[in-house]
Design a protein around this motif. Structure first.
Motif, PDB file in Angstrom:
ATOM      1  N   ASP A   1       0.838  -1.201   0.000  1.00  0.00           N
ATOM      2  CA  ASP A   1       0.000   0.000   0.000  1.00  0.00           C
ATOM      3  C   ASP A   1       0.874   1.253   0.000  1.00  0.00           C
ATOM      4  OD1 ASP A   1      -2.751   1.218   0.348  1.00  0.00           O
ATOM      5  OD2 ASP A   1      -1.685   2.077   2.067  1.00  0.00           O
ATOM      6  N   ILE A   2       0.714   2.093  -1.026  1.00  0.00           N
ATOM      7  CA  ILE A   2       1.538   3.292  -1.159  1.00  0.00           C
ATOM      8  C   ILE A   2       0.719   4.562  -0.917  1.00  0.00           C
ATOM      9  CG2 ILE A   2       3.129   2.155  -2.742  1.00  0.00           C
ATOM     10  CD1 ILE A   2       1.766   3.685  -5.029  1.00  0.00           C
ATOM     11  N   THR A   3      -0.374   4.423  -0.177  1.00  0.00           N
ATOM     12  CA  THR A   3      -1.196   5.604   0.128  1.00  0.00           C
ATOM     13  C   THR A   3      -0.370   6.684   0.814  1.00  0.00           C
ATOM     14  OG1 THR A   3      -3.132   4.172   0.382  1.00  0.00           O
ATOM     15  CG2 THR A   3      -3.282   6.398   1.285  1.00  0.00           C
ATOM     16  N   GLY A   4       0.572   6.281   1.676  1.00  0.00           N
ATOM     17  CA  GLY A   4       1.372   7.237   2.415  1.00  0.00           C
ATOM     18  C   GLY A   4       2.632   7.691   1.712  1.00  0.00           C
ATOM     19  N   VAL A   5       2.834   7.261   0.467  1.00  0.00           N
ATOM     20  CA  VAL A   5       4.005   7.699  -0.302  1.00  0.00           C
ATOM     21  C   VAL A   5       3.646   8.997  -1.014  1.00  0.00           C
ATOM     22  CG1 VAL A   5       5.622   7.119  -2.156  1.00  0.00           C
ATOM     23  CG2 VAL A   5       4.811   5.339  -0.589  1.00  0.00           C
ATOM     24  N   PRO A   6       4.325  10.113  -0.720  1.00  0.00           N
ATOM     25  CA  PRO A   6       3.892  11.410  -1.253  1.00  0.00           C
ATOM     26  C   PRO A   6       4.004  11.531  -2.762  1.00  0.00           C
ATOM     27  CG  PRO A   6       6.019  11.612  -0.146  1.00  0.00           C
ATOM     28  CD  PRO A   6       5.509  10.242   0.149  1.00  0.00           C
ATOM     29  N   THR A   7       5.058  11.021  -3.343  1.00  0.00           N
ATOM     30  CA  THR A   7       5.254  11.125  -4.793  1.00  0.00           C
ATOM     31  C   THR A   7       5.776   9.805  -5.336  1.00  0.00           C
ATOM     32  OG1 THR A   7       7.515  11.960  -4.508  1.00  0.00           O
ATOM     33  CG2 THR A   7       5.745  13.601  -4.712  1.00  0.00           C
ATOM     34  N   VAL A   8       5.460   9.581  -6.579  1.00  0.00           N
ATOM     35  CA  VAL A   8       5.963   8.395  -7.270  1.00  0.00           C
ATOM     36  C   VAL A   8       6.672   8.869  -8.530  1.00  0.00           C
ATOM     37  CG1 VAL A   8       5.363   6.287  -8.489  1.00  0.00           C
ATOM     38  CG2 VAL A   8       4.193   6.854  -6.369  1.00  0.00           C
ATOM     39  N   ASP A   9       7.970   8.668  -8.573  1.00  0.00           N
ATOM     40  CA  ASP A   9       8.719   8.990  -9.789  1.00  0.00           C
ATOM     41  C   ASP A   9       9.221   7.694 -10.407  1.00  0.00           C
ATOM     42  OD1 ASP A   9      10.728   8.181  -8.111  1.00  0.00           O
ATOM     43  OD2 ASP A   9      11.564  10.190  -7.815  1.00  0.00           O
ATOM     44  N   THR A  10      10.036   7.824 -11.441  1.00  0.00           N
ATOM     45  CA  THR A  10      10.522   6.633 -12.139  1.00  0.00           C
ATOM     46  C   THR A  10      11.292   5.716 -11.195  1.00  0.00           C
ATOM     47  OG1 THR A  10      10.709   7.934 -14.165  1.00  0.00           O
ATOM     48  CG2 THR A  10      11.848   5.833 -14.121  1.00  0.00           C
ATOM     49  N   LEU A  11      12.115   6.299 -10.332  1.00  0.00           N
ATOM     50  CA  LEU A  11      12.927   5.498  -9.422  1.00  0.00           C
ATOM     51  C   LEU A  11      12.060   4.732  -8.431  1.00  0.00           C
ATOM     52  CD1 LEU A  11      15.819   4.774  -8.605  1.00  0.00           C
ATOM     53  CD2 LEU A  11      15.792   6.720  -7.036  1.00  0.00           C
ATOM     54  N   VAL A  12      11.053   5.412  -7.850  1.00  0.00           N
ATOM     55  CA  VAL A  12      10.143   4.752  -6.916  1.00  0.00           C
ATOM     56  C   VAL A  12       9.400   3.618  -7.606  1.00  0.00           C
ATOM     57  CG1 VAL A  12       8.076   5.047  -5.495  1.00  0.00           C
ATOM     58  CG2 VAL A  12       9.881   6.772  -5.438  1.00  0.00           C
ATOM     59  N   ALA A  13       8.910   3.887  -8.823  1.00  0.00           N
ATOM     60  CA  ALA A  13       8.191   2.848  -9.565  1.00  0.00           C
ATOM     61  C   ALA A  13       9.083   1.638  -9.834  1.00  0.00           C
ATOM     62  CB  ALA A  13       7.667   3.424 -10.881  1.00  0.00           C
ATOM     63  N   GLN A  14      10.338   1.890 -10.175  1.00  0.00           N
ATOM     64  CA  GLN A  14      11.263   0.785 -10.416  1.00  0.00           C
ATOM     65  C   GLN A  14      11.491  -0.022  -9.135  1.00  0.00           C
ATOM     66  OE1 GLN A  14      14.705   2.763 -12.010  1.00  0.00           O
ATOM     67  NE2 GLN A  14      13.910   2.816 -14.096  1.00  0.00           N
ATOM     68  N   HIS A  15      11.583   0.671  -8.007  1.00  0.00           N
ATOM     69  CA  HIS A  15      11.743  -0.029  -6.733  1.00  0.00           C
ATOM     70  C   HIS A  15      10.532  -0.913  -6.443  1.00  0.00           C
ATOM     71  CE1 HIS A  15      15.392   1.961  -6.006  1.00  0.00           C
ATOM     72  NE2 HIS A  15      14.939   3.075  -5.439  1.00  0.00           N
ATOM     73  N   LEU A  16       9.344  -0.399  -6.700  1.00  0.00           N
ATOM     74  CA  LEU A  16       8.132  -1.183  -6.480  1.00  0.00           C
ATOM     75  C   LEU A  16       8.117  -2.432  -7.367  1.00  0.00           C
ATOM     76  CD1 LEU A  16       5.442   1.643  -6.238  1.00  0.00           C
ATOM     77  CD2 LEU A  16       6.268   0.194  -4.374  1.00  0.00           C
ATOM     78  N   ILE A  17       8.505  -2.249  -8.624  1.00  0.00           N
ATOM     79  CA  ILE A  17       8.511  -3.389  -9.558  1.00  0.00           C
ATOM     80  C   ILE A  17       9.511  -4.445  -9.097  1.00  0.00           C
ATOM     81  CG2 ILE A  17       9.068  -4.084 -11.922  1.00  0.00           C
ATOM     82  CD1 ILE A  17       7.971  -1.369 -12.837  1.00  0.00           C
ATOM     83  N   LYS A  18      10.681  -3.993  -8.597  1.00  0.00           N
ATOM     84  CA  LYS A  18      11.675  -4.946  -8.096  1.00  0.00           C
ATOM     85  C   LYS A  18      11.130  -5.736  -6.906  1.00  0.00           C
ATOM     86  CE  LYS A  18      15.822  -2.367  -9.462  1.00  0.00           C
ATOM     87  NZ  LYS A  18      17.017  -1.631  -8.990  1.00  0.00           N
ATOM     88  N   THR A  19      10.403  -5.040  -6.032  1.00  0.00           N
ATOM     89  CA  THR A  19       9.831  -5.710  -4.873  1.00  0.00           C
ATOM     90  C   THR A  19       8.783  -6.732  -5.294  1.00  0.00           C
ATOM     91  OG1 THR A  19      10.194  -3.706  -3.554  1.00  0.00           O
ATOM     92  CG2 THR A  19       8.677  -5.347  -2.658  1.00  0.00           C
ATOM     93  N   VAL A  20       7.936  -6.345  -6.244  1.00  0.00           N
ATOM     94  CA  VAL A  20       6.913  -7.257  -6.760  1.00  0.00           C
ATOM     95  C   VAL A  20       7.567  -8.475  -7.410  1.00  0.00           C
ATOM     96  CG1 VAL A  20       5.086  -7.517  -8.478  1.00  0.00           C
ATOM     97  CG2 VAL A  20       5.166  -5.462  -7.048  1.00  0.00           C
ATOM     98  N   THR A  21       8.619  -8.233  -8.188  1.00  0.00           N
ATOM     99  CA  THR A  21       9.314  -9.337  -8.862  1.00  0.00           C
ATOM    100  C   THR A  21       9.934 -10.295  -7.859  1.00  0.00           C
ATOM    101  OG1 THR A  21       9.816  -7.875 -10.738  1.00  0.00           O
ATOM    102  CG2 THR A  21      11.109  -9.898 -10.539  1.00  0.00           C
ATOM    103  N   ALA A  22      10.537  -9.739  -6.806  1.00  0.00           N
ATOM    104  CA  ALA A  22      11.150 -10.591  -5.779  1.00  0.00           C
ATOM    105  C   ALA A  22      10.097 -11.451  -5.097  1.00  0.00           C
ATOM    106  CB  ALA A  22      11.873  -9.723  -4.756  1.00  0.00           C
TER     107      ALA A  22
END
Length: 289
Positions: A207-228
């Motif tokens: 849940d990223i409701t509390g994440v203020p902004t999502v940029d390319t780097l944040v999105a890539q981090h999320l994808i890495k976490t999902v992949t793991a």
């Protein structure tokens, strides 16, 4: 006779007197270092340091503490500096432990030199180089120890700020608050994977409701976490995709294809229940017509 050899002899002849006067100087300098380190501990460390200095001066170069002759001196200073950093002393208070030996040492040099002004000047210069080297080394070790403490505290705070919660049998939730960076993402990934192993969860909600902004780097981090998580056999759902964040992700061209997303944590939880076959999952609302 070389200055360092004369200094070693003076240290040997006056070691006990130097220790007594040095401890007196430590107490007169404010006493906080003695109180924090403990009087008995400070006495023992002072005794060990004087003994180590005497041996090192006789065998090594006073202008450098890098040689093997100074190993025991460095060990004692490491203990003092790290104990000072852990106990809340300042760099100057920790360095004062060493610098306070100057007055007793110079007094011993004056006594040994007598009326020989040239010998006194040479020996005082050698002693000054020695004590300055000790104080500089103490400060460097203190700063490194303080940085290690700060980094450890930051890691502990990051771990506390990324709790992995078990919502239901087979369902985990990872509510994220604040900015995501590479270091925090690594902690997030490790925490989630450890909980997946512990619980055998089949679905994890990020849940990223509390994440203020999502940029390319944040999105890539999320994808890495999902992949793991997928590699561990766990399906991930990302929730908290607000309209402005959705627009940002589209604008950035970030590919979230294959990643299930929901607007709220409640929606993600409901979907997880449905996929898990829970009888609590709401049935689909039939279309009006």
């Amino acid at each position: 006779m070389p200055e360092n050899t004369r200094l070693a002899e003076i240290l040997a002849r006056n070691e006990q007197e130097l220790l007594t006067d040095w401890l007196r100087e430590q107490a007169a300098s404010g006493g906080r270092t003695l109180r924090v380190l403990g009087e008995s501990s400070a006495r023992e460390q002072s005794r060990r340091l004087l003994s180590a200095i005497r041996g090192a001066v006789a065998r090594g170069d006073v202008a450098s503490m890098d040689g093997d002759a100074w190993r025991e001196v460095r060990d004692v200073l490491n203990e003092v500096s790290r104990e000072g950093a852990t106990s809340g002393l300042s760099p100057s208070e920790t360095a004062t432990f060493v610098l306070s030996v100057k007055r007793p040492l110079f007094a011993a040099l004056r006594k040994a030199a007598g009326n020989d002004a040239n010998a006194l000047a040479d020996e005082t210069w050698t002693a000054t180089l020695l004590v300055d080297q000790l104080a500089l080394y103490t400060t460097e070790v203190f700063q490194k120890a303080r940085e290690e403490i700060i980094q450890r505290q930051q890691s502990e705070m990051l771990e506390l700020s990324t709790p992995v919660v078990k919502l239901w049998e087979g369902i985990l939730a990872l509510p994220l608050i604040g900015t995501l960076d590479s270091r925090r993402t690594q902690i997030v990934m490790e925490s989630m994977l450890e909980r997946i192993v512990e619980t055998g969860a089949e679905i994890a909600i990020i849940d990223i409701t509390g994440v203020p902004t999502v940029d390319t780097l944040v999105a890539q981090h999320l994808i890495k976490t999902v992949t793991a998580a997928r590699l561990m056999g766990t399906e991930c759902i990302i929730s908290g995709i607000r309209p402005q964040i959705a627009q940002t992700i589209v604008h950035l061209g970030v590919d979230l294809q294959g990643v299930t997303t929901k607007a709220t944590l409640a929606d993600a939880f409901q979907l997880a229940l449905a996929r898990g076959g829970s009888p609590l999952a709401r049935p689909a609302t039939p279309p009006r017509g």
